[in-house]
Structure formats: structure tokens, C-alpha cells
Design a protein around this motif. Structure first.
Motif, PDB file in Angstrom:
ATOM      1  N   LYS A  77      31.755  20.703  28.422  1.00 13.13           N
ATOM      2  CA  LYS A  77      32.431  21.891  29.309  1.00 13.13           C
ATOM      3  C   LYS A  77      33.666  22.412  28.555  1.00 13.13           C
ATOM      4  CE  LYS A  77      30.568  19.610  33.595  1.00 13.13           C
ATOM      5  NZ  LYS A  77      31.095  18.921  34.623  1.00 13.13           N
ATOM      6  N   ASP A  78      34.258  23.287  29.316  1.00  8.13           N
ATOM      7  CA  ASP A  78      35.624  24.202  28.568  1.00  8.13           C
ATOM      8  C   ASP A  78      36.558  22.988  29.233  1.00  8.13           C
ATOM      9  OD1 ASP A  78      34.224  27.118  29.395  1.00  8.13           O
ATOM     10  OD2 ASP A  78      34.033  26.120  27.823  1.00  8.13           O
ATOM     11  N   ARG A  79      37.709  23.425  28.659  1.00  9.60           N
ATOM     12  CA  ARG A  79      39.008  22.753  29.128  1.00  9.60           C
ATOM     13  C   ARG A  79      39.387  23.571  30.377  1.00  9.60           C
ATOM     14  NH1 ARG A  79      43.562  20.782  24.895  1.00  9.60           N
ATOM     15  NH2 ARG A  79      41.155  20.300  23.945  1.00  9.60           N
ATOM     16  N   ASP A  80      39.769  22.910  31.433  1.00 10.96           N
ATOM     17  CA  ASP A  80      40.042  23.348  32.772  1.00 10.96           C
ATOM     18  C   ASP A  80      41.425  22.888  33.142  1.00 10.96           C
ATOM     19  OD1 ASP A  80      36.689  23.119  34.116  1.00 10.96           O
ATOM     20  OD2 ASP A  80      37.631  24.730  33.044  1.00 10.96           O
ATOM     21  N   PHE A  81      41.922  23.646  34.040  1.00 12.45           N
ATOM     22  CA  PHE A  81      43.351  23.272  34.696  1.00 12.45           C
ATOM     23  C   PHE A  81      43.008  22.247  35.737  1.00 12.45           C
ATOM     24  CE2 PHE A  81      47.506  24.009  36.195  1.00 12.45           C
ATOM     25  CZ  PHE A  81      47.255  24.063  37.322  1.00 12.45           C
ATOM     26  N   VAL A  82      43.969  21.410  35.488  1.00 12.98           N
ATOM     27  CA  VAL A  82      43.697  20.169  36.886  1.00 12.98           C
ATOM     28  C   VAL A  82      44.972  20.616  37.953  1.00 12.98           C
ATOM     29  CG1 VAL A  82      43.791  18.043  37.403  1.00 12.98           C
ATOM     30  CG2 VAL A  82      42.543  18.708  35.603  1.00 12.98           C
ATOM     31  N   ALA A  83      46.355  20.408  37.329  1.00 13.52           N
ATOM     32  CA  ALA A  83      47.445  20.581  38.062  1.00 13.52           C
ATOM     33  C   ALA A  83      48.666  21.151  37.215  1.00 13.52           C
ATOM     34  CB  ALA A  83      47.750  19.102  38.766  1.00 13.52           C
ATOM     35  N   GLY A  84      49.711  21.546  38.045  1.00 14.11           N
ATOM     36  CA  GLY A  84      50.888  22.045  37.241  1.00 14.11           C
ATOM     37  C   GLY A  84      52.115  21.529  38.107  1.00 14.11           C
ATOM     38  N   ILE A  85      53.241  21.772  37.434  1.00 17.56           N
ATOM     39  CA  ILE A  85      54.401  21.305  38.176  1.00 17.56           C
ATOM     40  C   ILE A  85      55.486  21.847  37.493  1.00 17.56           C
ATOM     41  CG2 ILE A  85      54.742  19.124  36.621  1.00 17.56           C
ATOM     42  CD1 ILE A  85      55.979  17.871  39.478  1.00 17.56           C
ATOM     43  N   THR A  86      56.545  22.859  38.138  1.00 12.96           N
ATOM     44  CA  THR A  86      57.668  23.211  37.796  1.00 12.96           C
ATOM     45  C   THR A  86      58.828  22.439  37.677  1.00 12.96           C
ATOM     46  OG1 THR A  86      58.147  24.289  39.809  1.00 12.96           O
ATOM     47  CG2 THR A  86      56.902  25.673  38.191  1.00 12.96           C
ATOM     48  N   TRP A  87      60.182  22.759  38.188  1.00 12.98           N
ATOM     49  CA  TRP A  87      61.018  22.068  38.785  1.00 12.98           C
ATOM     50  C   TRP A  87      60.823  21.385  39.982  1.00 12.98           C
ATOM     51  CZ3 TRP A  87      61.270  27.135  37.038  1.00 12.98           C
ATOM     52  CH2 TRP A  87      61.621  27.218  35.867  1.00 12.98           C
ATOM     53  N   SER A  88      60.406  22.319  41.058  1.00 11.78           N
ATOM     54  CA  SER A  88      60.109  21.550  42.184  1.00 11.78           C
ATOM     55  C   SER A  88      58.935  21.997  42.931  1.00 11.78           C
ATOM     56  CB  SER A  88      61.094  22.156  43.004  1.00 11.78           C
ATOM     57  OG  SER A  88      61.248  23.869  43.185  1.00 11.78           O
ATOM     58  N   ARG A  89      57.967  22.399  42.231  1.00 16.22           N
ATOM     59  CA  ARG A  89      56.860  23.311  42.775  1.00 16.22           C
ATOM     60  C   ARG A  89      55.543  22.750  42.137  1.00 16.22           C
ATOM     61  NH1 ARG A  89      56.826  29.373  42.541  1.00 16.22           N
ATOM     62  NH2 ARG A  89      55.021  29.265  43.795  1.00 16.22           N
ATOM     63  N   THR A  90      54.326  22.488  42.949  1.00 14.68           N
ATOM     64  CA  THR A  90      53.098  21.863  42.318  1.00 14.68           C
ATOM     65  C   THR A  90      51.990  22.887  42.726  1.00 14.68           C
ATOM     66  OG1 THR A  90      52.711  20.505  44.321  1.00 14.68           O
ATOM     67  CG2 THR A  90      53.947  19.610  42.475  1.00 14.68           C
ATOM     68  N   TYR A  91      51.013  22.709  41.833  1.00 16.59           N
ATOM     69  CA  TYR A  91      49.769  23.566  41.797  1.00 16.59           C
ATOM     70  C   TYR A  91      48.517  22.810  41.674  1.00 16.59           C
ATOM     71  CZ  TYR A  91      46.801  27.685  41.505  1.00 16.59           C
ATOM     72  OH  TYR A  91      45.642  28.496  41.522  1.00 16.59           O
ATOM     73  N   TYR A  92      47.588  22.856  42.197  1.00 12.88           N
ATOM     74  CA  TYR A  92      46.310  21.927  42.026  1.00 12.88           C
ATOM     75  C   TYR A  92      44.926  23.098  41.946  1.00 12.88           C
ATOM     76  CZ  TYR A  92      49.456  18.242  43.271  1.00 12.88           C
ATOM     77  OH  TYR A  92      50.359  17.350  43.204  1.00 12.88           O
ATOM     78  N   ALA A  93      44.216  22.637  41.219  1.00 13.48           N
ATOM     79  CA  ALA A  93      42.739  23.061  41.271  1.00 13.48           C
ATOM     80  C   ALA A  93      42.216  22.886  42.462  1.00 13.48           C
ATOM     81  CB  ALA A  93      41.980  22.688  40.026  1.00 13.48           C
ATOM     82  N   ASP A  94      41.275  23.494  42.971  1.00 18.34           N
ATOM     83  CA  ASP A  94      40.682  23.397  44.223  1.00 18.34           C
ATOM     84  C   ASP A  94      39.958  21.724  44.100  1.00 18.34           C
ATOM     85  OD1 ASP A  94      39.808  26.644  45.129  1.00 18.34           O
ATOM     86  OD2 ASP A  94      41.772  25.470  45.657  1.00 18.34           O
ATOM     87  N   SER A  95      39.379  21.518  42.930  1.00 18.88           N
ATOM     88  CA  SER A  95      38.354  20.486  42.861  1.00 18.88           C
ATOM     89  C   SER A  95      39.260  19.168  42.886  1.00 18.88           C
ATOM     90  CB  SER A  95      37.726  20.423  41.439  1.00 18.88           C
ATOM     91  OG  SER A  95      38.569  20.527  40.477  1.00 18.88           O
ATOM     92  N   VAL A  96      40.467  19.131  42.768  1.00 20.45           N
ATOM     93  CA  VAL A  96      41.300  17.925  42.902  1.00 20.45           C
ATOM     94  C   VAL A  96      42.247  17.703  44.084  1.00 20.45           C
ATOM     95  CG1 VAL A  96      40.975  17.580  40.317  1.00 20.45           C
ATOM     96  CG2 VAL A  96      43.110  18.632  41.389  1.00 20.45           C
ATOM     97  N   LYS A  97      42.358  19.063  44.746  1.00 16.64           N
ATOM     98  CA  LYS A  97      43.462  19.150  45.727  1.00 16.64           C
ATOM     99  C   LYS A  97      42.927  18.003  46.743  1.00 16.64           C
ATOM    100  CE  LYS A  97      44.530  23.226  46.338  1.00 16.64           C
ATOM    101  NZ  LYS A  97      44.362  24.657  46.754  1.00 16.64           N
ATOM    102  N   GLY A  98      44.236  17.427  47.188  1.00 14.89           N
ATOM    103  CA  GLY A  98      44.066  16.263  48.120  1.00 14.89           C
ATOM    104  C   GLY A  98      43.665  14.867  47.569  1.00 14.89           C
TER     105      GLY A  98
END
Length: 124
Positions: free
Chosen positions: A43-64
Motif C-alpha cells: 500500500k501507499d504511505r498514508d497519514f495517520v495523525a498530526g499535531i501542532t503546538w496545541s492542535r491535533t488531526y486524525y485520519a478517519d480510519s483511526v479517529k476515536g
């Protein structure tokens, strides 16, 4: 220059948990956006999660199920993975992005530095 070293991968049964760590070199770790990506077999390399100084963001497949966090005093970013599924099996990579943007990017090309990866295998 930033060097990233991931640890914490391994073999776990479905429903189990793992925590990945990514230790970063350099004195300006807190200035970097950090991300976790993964690449499953064939498979391709896919985004899972990211974080800045105070914010986070998740791929739908791992959210929760997954939680990304960082400890700037230890120059370390973590990925807590719960309720693991066989489809989570992949090599997990840590990445760093040097940017002034407030937005977390899910794009591989936006990240400047990469770790060597750590294998996570989830058995059914």
C-alpha cells in the motif's frame, strides 16, 4: 536538521493497544509540526495523525482509537493506539514539518524529516 527515531512497535492481538514513541534531535522540536504515517503491505504511505503546538488531526480510519501527543521537554511525540485491528498492520513512520502554518497537513510531501519506521503487526 532533525533526526527521528521511532520505537514501540511489535505484535499485538486485535483489540489490544500499543504506544509508539518518536524521539527527535535538535533544540527547536517545539517549532515543528509532527505527524505519524503508516504503510501497509503493498500500500501507499498514508497519514495517520498530526499535531501542532496545541492542535491535533486524525485520519478517519483511526479517529476515536488513536491519540497523538507530544512532550516538548523530552523532544518526543507519541501515538497511543487502542482497539487495534488487523488492518492497522503497517510500518509506522514519524515525520516532522518545519512550518509557520497553523494547519496540519496530511500530505507526505509537506514533511521535511522522516524516521526509519517501526513495524506494527495486529493478529486476528
Amino acid at each position: 536538521q532533525v533526526q527521528l527515531v521511532e520505537t514501540g512497535g511489535g505484535l499485538v492481538q486485535a483489540g489490544g493497544s500499543l504506544r509508539l514513541s518518536c524521539a527527535a534531535s535538535g533544540r527547536t522540536f517545539s517549532n515543528y509540526h509532527m505527524g505519524w504515517f503508516r504503510q501497509g503491505p503493498g500500500k501507499d504511505r498514508d497519514f495517520v495523525a498530526g499535531i501542532t503546538w496545541s492542535r491535533t488531526y486524525y485520519a478517519d480510519s483511526v479517529k476515536g482509537r488513536f491519540t497523538i501527543s507530544r512532550d516538548n521537554a523530552k523532544n518526543t511525540v507519541y501515538l497511543q493506539m487502542n482497539s487495534l485491528k488487523p488492518e492497522d498492520t503497517a510500518v509506522y513512520y514519524c515525520a516532522a514539518r518545519n512550518t509557520f502554518s497553523s494547519l496540519i497537513s496530511p500530505s507526505l510531501g509537506d514533511y521535511n524529516y522522516w524516521g526509519q519506521g517501526t513495524q506494527v503487526t495486529v493478529s486476528s
